[in-house]
Design a protein around this motif. Structure first.
Motif, PDB file in Angstrom:
ATOM      1  N   LYS A   1      11.542  79.808  -9.809  1.00  0.00           N
ATOM      2  CA  LYS A   1      11.359  77.873  -9.110  1.00  0.00           C
ATOM      3  C   LYS A   1      11.359  77.223 -10.367  1.00  0.00           C
ATOM      4  O   LYS A   1      12.048  75.540  -9.883  1.00  0.00           O
ATOM      5  CB  LYS A   1       9.142  77.631  -8.399  1.00  0.00           C
ATOM      6  CG  LYS A   1       8.838  79.043  -7.829  1.00  0.00           C
ATOM      7  CD  LYS A   1       7.543  78.700  -7.020  1.00  0.00           C
ATOM      8  CE  LYS A   1       6.297  79.037  -7.849  1.00  0.00           C
ATOM      9  NZ  LYS A   1       4.821  79.013  -7.660  1.00  0.00           N
ATOM     10  N   ARG A   2      11.227  77.281 -11.670  1.00  0.00           N
ATOM     11  CA  ARG A   2      11.454  75.959 -12.571  1.00  0.00           C
ATOM     12  C   ARG A   2      13.097  76.134 -12.367  1.00  0.00           C
ATOM     13  O   ARG A   2      14.039  74.158 -12.085  1.00  0.00           O
ATOM     14  CB  ARG A   2      11.454  76.614 -13.731  1.00  0.00           C
ATOM     15  CG  ARG A   2      11.738  75.973 -15.737  1.00  0.00           C
ATOM     16  CD  ARG A   2      11.386  76.143 -16.497  1.00  0.00           C
ATOM     17  NE  ARG A   2      12.669  77.198 -16.644  1.00  0.00           N
ATOM     18  CZ  ARG A   2      13.340  77.020 -16.669  1.00  0.00           C
ATOM     19  NH1 ARG A   2      14.169  75.787 -17.097  1.00  0.00           N
ATOM     20  NH2 ARG A   2      14.595  78.644 -17.428  1.00  0.00           N
TER      21      ARG A   2
ATOM     22  N   THR B   1       9.884  86.866  -1.034  1.00  0.00           N
ATOM     23  CA  THR B   1       9.242  87.075   0.116  1.00  0.00           C
ATOM     24  C   THR B   1       8.211  85.704   0.244  1.00  0.00           C
ATOM     25  O   THR B   1       7.988  85.095  -0.530  1.00  0.00           O
ATOM     26  CB  THR B   1       8.308  88.413   0.106  1.00  0.00           C
ATOM     27  OG1 THR B   1       8.565  89.145   0.527  1.00  0.00           O
ATOM     28  CG2 THR B   1       7.247  87.993   2.042  1.00  0.00           C
ATOM     29  N   SER B   2       8.896  84.639   1.534  1.00  0.00           N
ATOM     30  CA  SER B   2       7.969  83.343   1.758  1.00  0.00           C
ATOM     31  C   SER B   2       6.380  83.712   1.132  1.00  0.00           C
ATOM     32  O   SER B   2       5.795  84.737   1.690  1.00  0.00           O
ATOM     33  CB  SER B   2       8.568  82.562   3.025  1.00  0.00           C
ATOM     34  OG  SER B   2       7.187  81.145   2.680  1.00  0.00           O
TER      35      SER B   2
ATOM     36  N   THR C   1       8.786  75.613  -5.227  1.00  0.00           N
ATOM     37  CA  THR C   1       8.119  76.123  -3.977  1.00  0.00           C
ATOM     38  C   THR C   1       8.636  78.032  -3.887  1.00  0.00           C
ATOM     39  O   THR C   1      10.357  77.465  -3.636  1.00  0.00           O
ATOM     40  CB  THR C   1       7.865  76.228  -2.874  1.00  0.00           C
ATOM     41  OG1 THR C   1       8.528  76.226  -1.559  1.00  0.00           O
ATOM     42  CG2 THR C   1       7.175  75.308  -2.861  1.00  0.00           C
ATOM     43  N   ILE C   2       9.132  78.951  -3.553  1.00  0.00           N
ATOM     44  CA  ILE C   2       9.431  79.750  -2.529  1.00  0.00           C
ATOM     45  C   ILE C   2      10.446  79.725  -1.353  1.00  0.00           C
ATOM     46  O   ILE C   2      11.473  80.320  -1.602  1.00  0.00           O
ATOM     47  CB  ILE C   2       9.011  81.319  -2.471  1.00  0.00           C
ATOM     48  CG1 ILE C   2       8.149  81.545  -3.919  1.00  0.00           C
ATOM     49  CG2 ILE C   2       9.779  82.196  -2.157  1.00  0.00           C
ATOM     50  CD1 ILE C   2       8.478  82.466  -5.094  1.00  0.00           C
ATOM     51  N   ASP C   3       9.929  79.088  -0.935  1.00  0.00           N
ATOM     52  CA  ASP C   3      10.869  78.535   0.202  1.00  0.00           C
ATOM     53  C   ASP C   3      11.930  77.772  -0.840  1.00  0.00           C
ATOM     54  O   ASP C   3      12.985  77.339  -0.072  1.00  0.00           O
ATOM     55  CB  ASP C   3      10.251  77.692   1.584  1.00  0.00           C
ATOM     56  CG  ASP C   3       8.903  78.899   2.107  1.00  0.00           C
ATOM     57  OD1 ASP C   3       9.380  79.884   2.127  1.00  0.00           O
ATOM     58  OD2 ASP C   3       8.468  77.851   2.596  1.00  0.00           O
ATOM     59  N   ASP C   4      11.923  76.633  -1.354  1.00  0.00           N
ATOM     60  CA  ASP C   4      13.019  76.186  -1.596  1.00  0.00           C
ATOM     61  C   ASP C   4      13.823  76.905  -2.419  1.00  0.00           C
ATOM     62  O   ASP C   4      14.766  76.536  -2.830  1.00  0.00           O
ATOM     63  CB  ASP C   4      11.955  74.668  -2.230  1.00  0.00           C
ATOM     64  CG  ASP C   4      11.534  73.736  -1.956  1.00  0.00           C
ATOM     65  OD1 ASP C   4      12.021  73.278  -1.046  1.00  0.00           O
ATOM     66  OD2 ASP C   4      10.292  73.186  -3.100  1.00  0.00           O
ATOM     67  N   VAL C   5      13.739  77.721  -3.290  1.00  0.00           N
ATOM     68  CA  VAL C   5      14.596  78.860  -3.912  1.00  0.00           C
ATOM     69  C   VAL C   5      15.267  79.827  -2.798  1.00  0.00           C
ATOM     70  O   VAL C   5      16.200  79.679  -2.752  1.00  0.00           O
ATOM     71  CB  VAL C   5      13.929  79.729  -4.280  1.00  0.00           C
ATOM     72  CG1 VAL C   5      14.228  80.593  -5.385  1.00  0.00           C
ATOM     73  CG2 VAL C   5      12.843  78.928  -5.538  1.00  0.00           C
TER      74      VAL C   5
ATOM     75  N   ILE D   1      18.850  85.627  -7.938  1.00  0.00           N
ATOM     76  CA  ILE D   1      17.893  85.529  -6.314  1.00  0.00           C
ATOM     77  C   ILE D   1      17.578  86.390  -5.439  1.00  0.00           C
ATOM     78  O   ILE D   1      16.289  87.413  -5.544  1.00  0.00           O
ATOM     79  CB  ILE D   1      18.582  84.323  -6.006  1.00  0.00           C
ATOM     80  CG1 ILE D   1      17.958  82.085  -6.943  1.00  0.00           C
ATOM     81  CG2 ILE D   1      17.084  83.782  -4.433  1.00  0.00           C
ATOM     82  CD1 ILE D   1      18.415  81.389  -5.963  1.00  0.00           C
ATOM     83  N   GLU D   2      18.649  87.144  -5.024  1.00  0.00           N
ATOM     84  CA  GLU D   2      18.767  88.391  -4.816  1.00  0.00           C
ATOM     85  C   GLU D   2      17.993  89.436  -4.731  1.00  0.00           C
ATOM     86  O   GLU D   2      17.693  90.341  -4.480  1.00  0.00           O
ATOM     87  CB  GLU D   2      20.054  88.276  -3.760  1.00  0.00           C
ATOM     88  CG  GLU D   2      20.919  87.282  -2.997  1.00  0.00           C
ATOM     89  CD  GLU D   2      22.651  87.396  -2.517  1.00  0.00           C
ATOM     90  OE1 GLU D   2      22.753  88.446  -3.355  1.00  0.00           O
ATOM     91  OE2 GLU D   2      22.984  87.214  -1.833  1.00  0.00           O
TER      92      GLU D   2
END
Length: 562
Positions: free
Chosen positions: A313-314, A204-205, A319-323, A198-199
């Motif tokens: 996301k899968r 970016t949100s 969403t990106i925020d969830d990730v 992820i990093e």
């Protein structure tokens, strides 16, 4: 106190209303007349189980209504908690019964059966025919002891409940986290991989929405370019077919004649505005077309980035925020695992401290219970002597167990000896049904002096007793009636003679219909009922004289204890 009961279309009762009095209320009647039906009706109103078969034959619905009067603070508090109206201390419990369902109301407000049952606990205490059998269970002994000392035990029990739940939660957390090391290492490796993945994406949100919009434009670029080019051709002045050229020509023609008619000036101004707007539109469209270029490599980059975002996301969130939130949580877990030994040690300390606090509270409660047990045992022994247990010894044992629980860690057991020289033994090994009934009455008598509940109901508390013992039971019920409203169903004349208010239940048959009627009796009619209870088939003068003597003896006792 219970002021009245109104029953309609239940079993043999077509419709009946009874107004109870203060003190000791007695209900008598022939066997099968329906004495227990009255208690059953009360239980129904208080949320008891309803069987459609209990409706009177031919009736579509039934009704039970109880009217109470109470100024007790606990009752007022309970009504306030339930957001129910209370005026002048009157509480009306109504339960309507049909073959398919039932509904309950308190002071006109619809309530659940649970609410009715909760309120009933503050208003009335019903001792059923077989309740004394509960004395054979140790759990009942603990309940009775705690009820006797509720001002001391209840606050501690509340603390124990809170600390017990804290301890169980800490214990469960420790067990769940104290896994084998290989399992921790595997989970740690997985978390490190996920965090790195992820990093590395440097998310970016909201960027996925922007990229999706850019991708949509690029993937439809040919259609967009063709449409815009055609639009520009139709609206620009670069072609004789363009709208701008036509509007310009029209404006020039209109301007050449505007001086001949003042009314044409407004039309000229409108057309001039149209020309200006059209020119502005064409300039913006031309600018858009000149900028509308992108490389195939840019489209490939957008596609690749979107594929990466969708894959993340899968795996980790919608969403990106969830990730990103998943990343934060994973980092916290990693930090915990990197300091796992310290984390587990912290959980052990937390569990140990909660357990130590729980044991301390249980020990404190145990000491209080032992003091209360000695005190209650003496009072119960005195009450049993008054109930014709002439050589009784009574003890309450409080034994500490090795497992704390919501009620502490004590086992309580009542022990009794009814014969001189006999060792104290558990109630179940010694007491007969009649003796258990008297022991329960002794308990009710002792607890009632501390109890805030106004109304006590006894359904055939006299089971298995007679003679002098019956008189002793009668005297105790009479004394209890001085402190509480007592309702008692009985078949013993000794108990009926002690009544302050006497009701009789009668069954009659007419027109192929059987009815049960409840009515108050007094004077000679009450004497006649006593004579019947004495076993007299006929109202002989001897039976009536005996009944009058019993009434006088009861009156003398009450006056001597007034």
């Amino acid at each position: 106190m219970l002021q009245s009961i109104h029953v309609k279309n239940l079993a043999l009762i077509e419709e009946s209303e009874v107004e109870f009095g203060d003190g000791f209320n007695i209900i008598t009647g022939e066997t099968g007349a329906g004495k227990s039906l009255l208690i059953g009706s009360v239980n129904l109103a208080l949320g008891g189980k309803f069987e459609p078969s209990s409706l009177r034959k031919g009736a579509d619905s039934g009704l039970v209504e109880l009217v109470f009067y109470s100024k007790d603070e606990r009752v007022e508090k309970k009504m306030k908690e339930m957001d129910l109206p209370l005026e002048d201390g009157q509480i009306i419990l109504t339960r309507k019964l049909t073959s398919g369902k039932s509904s309950s109301r308190i002071n006109g407000e619809t309530v659940t059966l649970k609410q009715v049952q909760e309120l009933a606990e503050e208003l009335i205490d019903i001792h059923g025919q077989h309740e004394h059998q509960s004395l054979l269970k140790k759990s009942k002994h603990l309940e009775i002891l705690d009820a006797y000392g509720e001002d001391k035990t209840t606050p501690l029990l509340k603390q124990i409940k809170t600390v017990y739940e804290e301890w169980k939660e800490a214990k469960q957390e420790l067990e769940e986290n104290d896994k084998d090391r290989s399992g921790i290492e595997r989970e740690k490796s997985l978390l490190e991989f996920e965090c790195n993945e992820i990093e590395a994406a440097a998310l970016t949100s909201g960027e996925d929405s922007l990229l999706e919009n850019r991708y949509r434009i690029m993937s439809n670029s040919k259609k967009i370019l063709e449409a815009l080019s055609e639009t520009y051709g139709c609206t620009s002045s670069d072609s004789d077919m363009g709208s701008a050229a036509s509007v310009g020509q029209a404006l020039r023609s209109l301007s050449s004649v505007v001086n001949y008619d003042d009314r044409l000036g407004n039309l000229e101004a409108q057309l001039s505005d149209i020309e200006a707007l059209l020119n502005d539109f064409n300039r913006e469209l031309s600018s858009y077309l000149s900028d509308y270029e992108f490389e195939d490599s840019e489209f490939a980059e957008v596609t690749e980035r979107l594929d990466l975002l969708n894959e993340l996301k899968r795996k980790y969130g919608r969403t990106i925020d969830d990730v990103l939130e998943y990343l934060n949580q994973s980092r916290e877990k990693l930090l915990k695992y990197e300091n796992f030994d310290a984390f587990i040690e912290g959980l052990k300390i937390k569990e140990k401290e909660a357990y130590s606090k729980l044991i301390s509270l249980c020990d404190e409660l145990g000491k209080i219970r032992k003091k209360l047990a000695a005190e209650l045992a003496e009072k119960l022994k005195a009450a049993l002597v008054n109930l014709n247990f002439l050589t009784v010894e009574f003890s309450i044992e409080v034994e500490k167990t090795d497992k704390p629980g919501l009620k502490g860690m004590d086992e309580v057991e009542f022990l009794i000896s009814t014969n001189p020289g006999e060792a104290l033994k558990p109630l179940g090994n010694v007491a007969s049904g009649g003796e258990l009934s008297r022991i329960m009455l002794a308990i009710k008598t002792v607890l009632a002096r501390k109890d805030h509940i106004d109304t006590l109901i006894f359904d055939e508390i006299d089971s298995g007793i007679s003679g002098r013992t019956a008189w002793k039971v009668s005297e105790q019920l009479g004394l209890l009636g001085k402190e509480h409203q007592v309702l008692c169903i009985t078949h013993l004349p000794q108990i009926a003679a002690m009544s302050d208010v006497h009701f009789v239940i009668e069954k009659s048959a007419s027109d192929d219909t059987t009815r049960t009627v409840i009515r108050e009796i007094e004077g000679e009619e009450s004497v006649s009922e006593l004579a019947r209870l004495l076993g007299s088939d006929e109202e002989s003068e001897a039976a009536l004289t005996n009944a009058r003597d019993m009434k006088k003896k009861a009156l003398d006792f009450k006056q001597g204890n007034s």
